[in-house]
Design an enzyme around this catalytic site. Sequence first.
Site, mmCIF file in Angstrom:
data_model
loop_
_atom_site.group_PDB
_atom_site.id
_atom_site.type_symbol
_atom_site.label_atom_id
_atom_site.label_comp_id
_atom_site.label_asym_id
_atom_site.label_seq_id
_atom_site.Cartn_x
_atom_site.Cartn_y
_atom_site.Cartn_z
ATOM 1 N N HIS A 65 -5.056 -2.952 -2.943
ATOM 2 C CA HIS A 65 -4.625 -2.222 -4.030
ATOM 3 C C HIS A 65 -4.437 -2.660 -5.147
ATOM 4 O O HIS A 65 -3.971 -2.263 -6.233
ATOM 5 C CB HIS A 65 -3.382 -1.382 -3.310
ATOM 6 C CG HIS A 65 -3.529 -0.474 -2.398
ATOM 7 N ND1 HIS A 65 -3.962 0.954 -2.305
ATOM 8 C CD2 HIS A 65 -3.451 -0.610 -1.104
ATOM 9 C CE1 HIS A 65 -3.929 1.587 -1.309
ATOM 10 N NE2 HIS A 65 -3.745 0.374 -0.419
ATOM 11 N N LYS B 156 -11.303 1.081 -2.390
ATOM 12 C CA LYS B 156 -10.494 1.701 -3.054
ATOM 13 C C LYS B 156 -10.821 1.741 -4.623
ATOM 14 O O LYS B 156 -11.686 2.517 -4.926
ATOM 15 C CB LYS B 156 -9.153 0.915 -2.740
ATOM 16 C CG LYS B 156 -8.661 1.335 -1.499
ATOM 17 C CD LYS B 156 -7.522 0.713 -0.832
ATOM 18 C CE LYS B 156 -7.286 1.341 0.690
ATOM 19 N NZ LYS B 156 -6.709 0.503 1.496
ATOM 20 N N SER C 149 0.684 -1.273 0.098
ATOM 21 C CA SER C 149 -0.032 -0.049 0.042
ATOM 22 C C SER C 149 0.629 1.426 -0.049
ATOM 23 O O SER C 149 0.428 2.258 -0.537
ATOM 24 C CB SER C 149 -0.987 -0.024 1.239
ATOM 25 O OG SER C 149 -0.229 -0.175 2.340
HETATM 26 C C1 LIG Z 1 -6.790 0.051 2.999
HETATM 27 C C2 LIG Z 1 -6.313 -1.066 3.342
HETATM 28 C C3 LIG Z 1 -6.799 -2.076 3.985
HETATM 29 C C4 LIG Z 1 -8.058 -1.827 4.813
HETATM 30 O O1 LIG Z 1 -9.206 -1.601 3.914
HETATM 31 P P1 LIG Z 1 -10.499 -0.661 4.445
HETATM 32 O O2 LIG Z 1 -11.683 -1.269 3.516
HETATM 33 O O3 LIG Z 1 -10.376 0.532 4.087
HETATM 34 O O4 LIG Z 1 -10.788 -1.122 5.837
HETATM 35 C C5 LIG Z 1 -6.418 -3.385 4.158
HETATM 36 N N1 LIG Z 1 -5.361 -3.642 3.560
HETATM 37 C C6 LIG Z 1 -4.589 -2.953 2.785
HETATM 38 C C7 LIG Z 1 -3.324 -3.311 2.308
HETATM 39 C C8 LIG Z 1 -5.125 -1.442 2.615
HETATM 40 O O5 LIG Z 1 -4.406 -0.569 1.809
#
Ligand SMILES: *Cc1c(COP(=O)(O)O)cnc(C)c1O
Length: 387
Positions: A210, A239, A182
Amino acid sequence: MLSLDAFAEAKLADLGARSLRRTLTATHRLDGLWVERGGRRLLSFSCNDYLNLSHHPAVKSAAITAVEAYGVGAGASRLVTGDHPLLGELEARLARLKGTEAACVFGSGYLTNSGVIPTLASPEDLILIDALAHACLWSGAKLSGAKVLSFRHNDIAHLVELLGQHRAGARHALVATDGVFSMDGDLAPLDRLSALCEAHDAWLLSDDAHGLGVVGSGRGSTHVFPDARVPLQMGTLSKAVGGYGGYLCASRTVIDLVKTRARSFVFTTGLPPASAGAAIAALDLIEADRDLCAQPLARARLFAAALGLPQPQSPIVPLIVGAPEAALEASARLEAQSLLVVAIRPPSVPAGTARLRIAFTAGHSEADVLRLAEAVRPWADASPKAA
Ligand SMILES: *Cc1c(COP(=O)(O)O)cnc(C)c1O
């Protein structure tokens, strides 16, 4: 003063002195690309809305239709009365996209990892996590009570060494990694990880937060590696999918167990209908439009080429600045040019690696990308070049 407030004040003062205190800035996201902050319009390179689907007319309209049909809330845990029909439809869609037997939708990606890992691992077990994996994988691992060790980032040899030393003493072993990292944007070698896990009877969990929608023709990081076999594929709907929610894709039996036992599934209210409806519409677009899914990475590659940086593997490009103060200052200077690139500081990244984390989206024009490249050139020239 109450000892409680004294505690909070001292803690905040300490964080402030190290430039690690964080504050909220009200941000009106106008269209998935432009945002308004403090009365100024800024072009955002800090949203994870890679396909700008948060504002897509078909996705918004699906959310509105779901509200009209099912109301604004699920009303209860899914195991009580919260299992509205859109959730089953969304799970079938996710399983199809990921090529697994079944899927389970959660309230968020964070809740997914907090629930799935402790369902599968206990104190007799071993969990091995990539050192740069997301915070919620660590949270889930801690909650499980298993023995938790980290392996150096993407270092297969280190993982082999740790499995050799510790696998035999554990009942089960789970290996957890981001599929797309991320804060760094690189990919985990899921083909080699999956072969190694099979050889050691370890279960591989990849976090594709991602990856979905932007790599592997939109199907995510596992699909970048034709030989990767990943039995536990989790991710988020917040995302590239543009909305909110999390999911695990896995075999039917694993999903049945998770739905029976994961605490962050059983003891929490179901995802609201609007989020499920929006996610289904967004997945329609992701499945139908491979060109759209290819655009964020193409923008990142154009940016890297303009600056002589290594070719990115995902739409995320980090420029490592080092000290938190320097990252904040760089971000402020870009904001003065109407470019929003939020500074990322520890503990989101390791100490000494505060950075500008740039996220490209399908909607950025080539001119936008090149304008940003010129604006960040001083930090790009100074940033350590990752291999
Ligand atoms: C953003 C993210 C999460 C969390 O996801 P949410 O739905 O925002 O809680 C989990 N793992 C990674 C690698 C992330 O970047």
